[in-house]
Write an enzyme that holds these catalytic residues in place. Structure first.
Site, mmCIF file in Angstrom:
data_model
loop_
_atom_site.group_PDB
_atom_site.id
_atom_site.type_symbol
_atom_site.label_atom_id
_atom_site.label_comp_id
_atom_site.label_asym_id
_atom_site.label_seq_id
_atom_site.Cartn_x
_atom_site.Cartn_y
_atom_site.Cartn_z
ATOM 1 N N GLU A 207 44.668 -35.337 35.952
ATOM 2 C CA GLU A 207 43.476 -35.090 35.157
ATOM 3 C C GLU A 207 42.564 -36.286 35.403
ATOM 4 O O GLU A 207 42.883 -37.405 35.002
ATOM 5 C CB GLU A 207 43.880 -35.003 33.682
ATOM 6 C CG GLU A 207 42.922 -34.265 32.807
ATOM 7 C CD GLU A 207 43.497 -34.094 31.411
ATOM 8 O OE1 GLU A 207 43.659 -32.950 31.002
ATOM 9 O OE2 GLU A 207 43.781 -35.109 30.744
ATOM 10 N N ASP B 298 36.947 -39.502 22.691
ATOM 11 C CA ASP B 298 37.895 -40.486 23.205
ATOM 12 C C ASP B 298 37.999 -41.701 22.296
ATOM 13 O O ASP B 298 37.014 -42.167 21.736
ATOM 14 C CB ASP B 298 37.483 -40.925 24.619
ATOM 15 C CG ASP B 298 37.651 -39.803 25.617
ATOM 16 O OD1 ASP B 298 38.752 -39.232 25.667
ATOM 17 O OD2 ASP B 298 36.686 -39.485 26.325
#
Length: 267
Positions: free
Chosen positions: A49, A60
């Site tokens: 990924e 995030d």
């Protein structure tokens, strides 16, 4: 059959779990990324990924947000990340690569242009964190035209209706977020996650991967026992915040080996 479908089918036939590794493209320097990917695959990663660096990564936590800052400071942009996949494909035609990022940089390039070039570079799928399935019809149609998988997130708070909607649209795999919050969160409720994953798997044949909060052998095994894949990001990325690049690469590879060994104990 897509690279992702081929990889998951092979692993399932071996009764093994997929280890999906997140790497921020260009962190800490662009020249580090491709050699790191090859080393991680050699150590036992099944699916890559690759993060697209973005200046406002709202989903995030601090570890990956700082990785994006380092990558951007080193001059890495979205097209650079695609070209890293192209370079990776010169030596590795089998390991699936999924891009993970945010909608804005893709919109700047244009859906068709971005997807077409991503396919040309050897990208297999895309997960855009801030593009929910309800709004992804146009983008999803373009991905389908180019035989690329669209990966969606599901969370502990997802309703049955949302789960079914994602189950109907997703391909490649579904990314179940095991924690409420941002990437790299600390505490993992394995029993709740297990129950949710079982529910998702009851609605779809698409493999289910689980991420957020997996950082060691114990959490990898716990999640691997109920999911088709474990997805690890912050546990790899954090090394690059404090160590020289070569030391961080070595530590990351050792972490891959630790997690791979833990997952293989489930066979």
């Amino acid at each position: 059959m897509s690279r992702l479908a081929t990889r998951f089918e092979k692993l399932q036939s071996q009764q093994r779990k997929a280890l999906v590794s997140y790497v921020m493209a260009g962190d800490p320097q662009p020249q580090v990324t491709v050699p790191l990917l090859h080393k991680m695959v050699a150590a036992g990663v099944d699916v890559i990924e690759l993060g697209l660096p973005f200046s406002d990564p709202m989903a995030d936590g601090p570890v990956i947000a700082l990785a994006a800052e380092r990558a951007l400071a080193a001059g890495t942009n979205t097209l650079d990340a695609l070209n890293m996949v192209k370079e990776f494909r010169e030596q590795d035609q089998e390991t699936p690569v999924v891009l993970m990022g945010y909608l804005n940089p893709v919109e700047v390039i244009g859906y068709e242009k971005f997807v077409s070039y991503a396919k040309q570079c050897g990208v297999d799928g895309l997960l855009l964190v801030d593009l929910p399935p309800e709004e992804s019809k146009e983008f999803g149609a373009i991905l389908k035209q180019h035989d690329m998988d669209q990966i969606f997130l599901l969370a502990p708070t997802s309703t049955d209706q949302r789960i079914q909607h994602v189950a109907n649209q997703a391909s490649g795999f579904i990314y179940y977020v095991s924690l409420k919050g941002v990437t790299g969160a600390a505490t993992l409720d394995t029993s709740e996650a297990a129950a949710r994953i079982e529910k998702i798997k009851g609605m779809t044949n698409v493999p289910v991967g689980v991420g957020f909060g997996i950082s060691d052998a114990a959490s990898a095994k716990a999640m691997g026992s109920v999911a088709d894949a474990v997805i690890v990001g912050s546990a790899f990325v954090k090394s690059f915040a404090t160590l020289a690049a070569d030391e961080a690469v070595e530590q990351t590879v050792n972490k891959v080996k630790e997690l791979r060994a833990a997952l293989d104990e489930l066979v």
